[in-house]
Design a protein around this motif. Structure first.
Motif, short mmCIF file in Angstrom:
data_model
loop_
_atom_site.label_atom_id
_atom_site.label_comp_id
_atom_site.label_asym_id
_atom_site.label_seq_id
_atom_site.Cartn_x
_atom_site.Cartn_y
_atom_site.Cartn_z
N LYS A 177 -32.22 -14.95 21.33
CA LYS A 177 -32.92 -14.18 22.35
C LYS A 177 -33.48 -12.91 21.72
CE LYS A 177 -32.17 -11.76 26.74
NZ LYS A 177 -31.17 -11.39 27.79
N ASP A 201 -34.14 -9.21 21.58
CA ASP A 201 -33.68 -7.95 22.14
C ASP A 201 -33.99 -6.85 21.14
OD1 ASP A 201 -31.81 -8.33 20.10
OD2 ASP A 201 -30.16 -8.79 21.46
N ARG A 202 -33.59 -5.64 21.44
CA ARG A 202 -33.93 -4.52 20.57
C ARG A 202 -33.33 -4.69 19.17
NH1 ARG A 202 -36.26 -0.10 22.49
NH2 ARG A 202 -35.46 -0.51 24.59
N LYS A 203 -32.14 -5.24 19.12
CA LYS A 203 -31.47 -5.44 17.83
C LYS A 203 -32.26 -6.41 16.96
CE LYS A 203 -27.06 -6.95 15.83
NZ LYS A 203 -25.69 -7.46 16.14
N LEU A 257 -39.15 -5.32 26.92
CA LEU A 257 -37.70 -5.52 26.97
C LEU A 257 -37.16 -5.37 28.38
CD1 LEU A 257 -36.67 -3.65 23.70
CD2 LEU A 257 -36.65 -6.12 24.09
#
Length: 278
Positions: A148, A150-152, A177
């Protein structure tokens, strides 16, 4: 012709109330996704041209305003063409709402002859999705992972592929996001494909999918990315939307595998921007 400011985009909502749900149009009107809107009247528009950047142009509303119609091609040639090419949006693609009203006007609006193509729309059917995927092998080959977005993951993407793809359609990464959905396929620490909600309105999510290098295609990666996307979409109470061109056989096949019901093709008009001449 007038260009609306972003906080004025809702002025054309009355023009789309009778057309099928369209996350691309609505995503621009909502201000989530990149685009511009041009209208015939500033206060109460009766006709509009909406540009969803890197996706589609739409002529909407009253097709019989001669002053507006005569301004469309001039605007494209004198302003939009340069901006579109600069962001990599190299082809003018046009849909008409209502089609029967605008179609007879096309040859009057455009002195540059547009080509005619076909798009393939789909409608998601949850029960079909469950039935078709229960026995579908959605595992990916060794050394590939579906994640998925995401910011990471965006920070991990040293080549900036995800950010570049998101910003083709979204005003900011933060907005994506917050409002959007995305999955990516990773191989040896590198992003080699993405499946994004390229346009979003409310709980409607328009899918855009891409595997970037040919050597990674034909391995079921796009299907696996799209399936994970759909799972996340369903978990969020959303509805996925899928449209493609009639020559994109792989995209059509994936949609059919994943519970989308293929609807009737419809006509669109197109012309590469470099072929527009005054």
């Amino acid at each position: 012709m007038y260009e609306l400011q972003r906080n004025e985009y809702s002025k054309i909502r009355h023009l789309i109330k009778d057309i099928p749900t369209n996350p691309v149009i609505n995503g621009v009107i909502d201000g989530h996704n990149r685009g511009r809107i041009y209208v015939d009247e500033h206060q109460i528009p009766s006709a509009a041209m909406l540009w969803a950047k890197n996706e589609m142009f739409y002529l909407i509303g009253n097709p019989n305003n001669k002053a507006f119609n005569s301004s469309v091609e001039k605007l494209i040639i004198n302003k939009i063409k340069t901006e579109a090419i600069s962001i990599g949006d190299d082809c003018f693609n046009l849909e008409l709402y209502p089609y029967k009203g605008w179609e007879p006007m096309i040859n009057f609006i455009f002195t540059n002859k547009l080509c005619i193509g076909e798009r393939v729309p789909f409608e998601f059917d949850y029960n079909e999705y469950v039935r078709k995927t229960v026995d579908l092998n959605l595992t990916v080959p060794e050394h590939y992972q579906i994640e998925k977005i995401d910011r990471k993951l965006i920070k991990m993407d040293g080549e900036g592929i995800i950010e570049q793809e998101v910003l083709k359609f979204w005003e900011t990464i933060d907005t994506f996001l917050e409002k959007g959905i995305g999955t990516a396929v990773i191989n040896e620490g590198k992003i080699i494909g993405t499946c994004l909600s390229v346009f979003v309105s409310g709980t409607d999510f328009e899918i855009g999918i891409n595997t970037y290098q040919t050597e990674h295609r034909g391995k079921g990666l796009a299907t696996a990315m799209a399936n994970r996307f759909i799972q996340i979409c369903i978990e969020r109470g959303g509805t996925p939307y899928w449209k493609t061109e009639n020559f994109r056989k792989d995209s059509i096949a994936i949609a059919n595998k994943l519970g989308f019901r293929q609807l009737n093709n419809y006509y669109v008009f197109y012309l590469p921007f470099h072929q527009f001449h005054a």
